[in-house]
Design a protein around this motif. Structure first.
Motif, PDB file in Angstrom:
ATOM      1  N   GLY A 197      46.648  34.124  29.635  1.00 33.51           N
ATOM      2  CA  GLY A 197      46.673  34.920  30.864  1.00 33.51           C
ATOM      3  C   GLY A 197      45.528  34.568  31.791  1.00 33.51           C
ATOM      4  O   GLY A 197      45.700  34.505  33.020  1.00 33.51           O
ATOM      5  N   ILE A 198      44.359  34.321  31.208  1.00 33.26           N
ATOM      6  CA  ILE A 198      43.205  33.925  32.045  1.00 33.26           C
ATOM      7  C   ILE A 198      43.474  32.583  32.713  1.00 33.26           C
ATOM      8  O   ILE A 198      43.216  32.402  33.923  1.00 33.26           O
ATOM      9  N   SER A 199      44.023  31.616  31.956  1.00 33.64           N
ATOM     10  CA  SER A 199      44.327  30.304  32.535  1.00 33.64           C
ATOM     11  C   SER A 199      45.361  30.423  33.654  1.00 33.64           C
ATOM     12  O   SER A 199      45.256  29.771  34.709  1.00 33.64           O
ATOM     13  N   GLU A 200      46.359  31.304  33.403  1.00 33.38           N
ATOM     14  CA  GLU A 200      47.407  31.469  34.414  1.00 33.38           C
ATOM     15  C   GLU A 200      46.858  32.090  35.688  1.00 33.38           C
ATOM     16  O   GLU A 200      47.157  31.631  36.801  1.00 33.38           O
ATOM     17  N   VAL A 201      46.027  33.135  35.545  1.00 34.07           N
ATOM     18  CA  VAL A 201      45.454  33.781  36.727  1.00 34.07           C
ATOM     19  C   VAL A 201      44.522  32.817  37.460  1.00 34.07           C
ATOM     20  O   VAL A 201      44.530  32.734  38.711  1.00 34.07           O
ATOM     21  N   ALA A 202      43.718  32.063  36.728  1.00 39.59           N
ATOM     22  CA  ALA A 202      42.793  31.114  37.352  1.00 39.59           C
ATOM     23  C   ALA A 202      43.561  30.007  38.077  1.00 39.59           C
ATOM     24  O   ALA A 202      43.189  29.590  39.186  1.00 39.59           O
ATOM     25  N   SER A 203      44.655  29.526  37.453  1.00 42.31           N
ATOM     26  CA  SER A 203      45.468  28.492  38.095  1.00 42.31           C
ATOM     27  C   SER A 203      46.116  29.009  39.373  1.00 42.31           C
ATOM     28  O   SER A 203      46.128  28.322  40.408  1.00 42.31           O
ATOM     29  N   ALA A 204      46.656  30.232  39.331  1.00 41.93           N
ATOM     30  CA  ALA A 204      47.267  30.816  40.533  1.00 41.93           C
ATOM     31  C   ALA A 204      46.227  30.994  41.638  1.00 41.93           C
ATOM     32  O   ALA A 204      46.519  30.793  42.826  1.00 41.93           O
ATOM     33  N   ARG A 205      45.014  31.333  41.232  1.00 38.09           N
ATOM     34  CA  ARG A 205      43.947  31.509  42.231  1.00 38.09           C
ATOM     35  C   ARG A 205      43.587  30.175  42.884  1.00 38.09           C
ATOM     36  O   ARG A 205      43.377  30.100  44.092  1.00 38.09           O
ATOM     37  N   ARG A 206      43.536  29.107  42.063  1.00 36.90           N
ATOM     38  CA  ARG A 206      43.234  27.790  42.622  1.00 36.90           C
ATOM     39  C   ARG A 206      44.341  27.319  43.563  1.00 36.90           C
ATOM     40  O   ARG A 206      44.070  26.711  44.595  1.00 36.90           O
ATOM     41  N   VAL A 207      45.595  27.591  43.186  1.00 39.88           N
ATOM     42  CA  VAL A 207      46.716  27.222  44.054  1.00 39.88           C
ATOM     43  C   VAL A 207      46.624  27.956  45.390  1.00 39.88           C
ATOM     44  O   VAL A 207      46.804  27.371  46.465  1.00 39.88           O
ATOM     45  N   ALA A 208      46.340  29.238  45.342  1.00 37.15           N
ATOM     46  CA  ALA A 208      46.215  30.022  46.569  1.00 37.15           C
ATOM     47  C   ALA A 208      45.051  29.523  47.417  1.00 37.15           C
ATOM     48  O   ALA A 208      45.147  29.449  48.659  1.00 37.15           O
ATOM     49  N   GLN A 209      43.939  29.165  46.764  1.00 38.15           N
ATOM     50  CA  GLN A 209      42.796  28.633  47.513  1.00 38.15           C
ATOM     51  C   GLN A 209      43.140  27.303  48.181  1.00 38.15           C
ATOM     52  O   GLN A 209      42.744  27.048  49.317  1.00 38.15           O
ATOM     53  N   GLY A 210      43.894  26.439  47.445  1.00 35.64           N
ATOM     54  CA  GLY A 210      44.304  25.159  48.052  1.00 35.64           C
ATOM     55  C   GLY A 210      45.226  25.354  49.240  1.00 35.64           C
ATOM     56  O   GLY A 210      45.082  24.689  50.279  1.00 35.64           O
ATOM     57  N   GLN A 211      46.198  26.263  49.093  1.00 36.43           N
ATOM     58  CA  GLN A 211      47.094  26.535  50.201  1.00 36.43           C
ATOM     59  C   GLN A 211      46.346  27.126  51.394  1.00 36.43           C
ATOM     60  O   GLN A 211      46.626  26.789  52.554  1.00 36.43           O
ATOM     61  N   LEU A 212      45.384  27.984  51.112  1.00 31.79           N
ATOM     62  CA  LEU A 212      44.596  28.570  52.191  1.00 31.79           C
ATOM     63  C   LEU A 212      43.787  27.493  52.911  1.00 31.79           C
ATOM     64  O   LEU A 212      43.694  27.483  54.143  1.00 31.79           O
TER      65      LEU A 212
END
Length: 381
Positions: A197-212
């Motif tokens: 779950g931590i890896s998934e949340v961290a990955s989603a956060r990185r994706v959102a940061q890249g898109q931003l």
């Protein structure tokens, strides 16, 4: 004395002397007249003629404007005729505007879409920022769940070891050992899930940061009016409006319409000459002087001109603006070839450009091609 000699009348000596005196008097008068005429001619040459050069090999010319369409289309209206006087900016021909109007509508739609897309990118940035904030909170919760899962795993592992240690003595039943092992396996699975779950949340956060970051690069430092996509759409709209405006072919200069070559319904292409406009107030004269006459001619010298159209009663005034860089024969399409044994010297002529007074042209208009008599005052330098 013979009969013939007897018949010849005798001449009176006094009459003969009078005749000779009269003849001498007339010869003297003629000599005086000739001398006076020579002196007058010499004085005229010294005072006037040697300060002027003239030619009748001169013609009116102009920088004529060739009217050509800038866009393709069919002529729906021709508003002028040959020999008609027009002003600069007057509409000469109208082309069919259907295609140009459709292009303008399409460009306007593209501009609206570009502005809407820019607004969508700005809104997406806000959504991505909120998503990153949510991901940060979710990461904190996932870390908390991981710590709880680690604690449950440690407790289940300790319980299993204790029961396995005393299982041989019969202090615990086999069911308790089995339950402890199940609890340990469940705790281990929960721990793995918490870590995932931590890896998934961290990955989603990185994706959102890249898109931003990607979206922010599109709109950073830009507004809806300075966005490159919006400006490109505005440029396309401007080009479409310009093409629509060019369906009305206007006069580039004021003058007289000549050589009209367009009819209603005719398909016109860009660059096709449809008429010529002669600017009557900007005419000039090209005077072809003999090479021996140009030794003292310089730009700026005063010029007087007369035209066969009006005769000697109308005198134009102008000035020399320049002398051509070559003779007419040297500038011809097929230059003369003098490298032959039968060469005969021919006096060459050099074109001299003369600017006319616009006020005099308005008072007595000329036309291109008319003959002129030109006289340059070489003492006016």
């Amino acid at each position: 004395m013979s009969e013939a000699e007897a018949q010849v009348p005798e001449v009176d000596p006094q009459v003969s002397a009078a005749r000779k005196a009269g003849r001498a008097k007339w010869l003297k008068r003629l000599a005086i007249v000739l001398v006076l005429a020579g002196l007058a001619w010499g004085a005229w040459y010294l005072l006037v003629a040697r300060h002027h050069v003239s030619t009748d090999n001169a013609y009116v010319n102009a920088q004529m404007a060739q009217v050509t369409p800038l866009v393709a289309g069919s002529a729906v209206e021709v508003l002028v005729k040959d020999t008609q006087q027009v002003k600069a900016g007057d509409v000469l021909v109208r082309l069919d505007q259907a295609n140009a109007s459709i292009a303008v509508a399409q460009a306007e739609a593209d501009l609206a879409a570009a502005r809407r897309k820019f607004g969508q990118v700005v809104a997406t940035n806000s959504a991505l920022s909120a998503q990153i904030d949510t991901s940060s909170a979710g990461l904190v919760q996932a870390q908390a769940r991981l710590r709880m899962a680690e604690a449950d795993f440690d407790k289940a592992r300790v319980d299993l070891r204790r029961r396995e240690a005393v299982a041989g003595s019969g202090a615990v039943s086999g069911d308790e050992v089995t339950q402890a092992r199940r609890a340990y396996a469940a705790a281990s699975a929960a721990l793995d899930a918490a870590r995932g779950g931590i890896s998934e949340v961290a990955s989603a956060r990185r994706v959102a940061q890249g898109q931003l970051a990607a979206n922010d690069a599109l709109v950073r430092g830009s507004s809806v009016e300075t966005d490159p996509a919006v400006r490109a759409a505005q440029a396309r709209l401007g080009a479409a409006l310009l093409d629509l405006e060019r369906t009305e072919i206007r006069a580039p200069v004021a003058g007289v319409v000549s050589r009209l070559q367009v009819q209603v319904g005719q398909r016109l292409n860009p660059g096709q000459t449809i008429m010529t406009i002669v600017p009557l107030e900007k005419l000039y004269v090209d005077a072809n002087f003999k090479e021996g006459q140009l030794g003292r001619v310089r730009p700026g010298m005063a010029v007087t001109l007369t035209s066969d159209l009006y005769g000697g009663d109308v005198v134009y005034h102008g000035k020399v603006t320049g002398i051509a860089g070559g003779t007419g024969s040297s500038m011809a399409v097929i230059p003369a070839q003098n490298a032959t044994g039968n060469w005969i010297k021919t006096v060459q002529r050099l074109p001299v450009r003369i600017e006319l007074d616009p006020a005099e042209l308005r008072e007595h208009p000329l036309r291109v091609g008319l003959s002129m008599d030109v006289e340059i005052d070489v003492s006016s330098e």
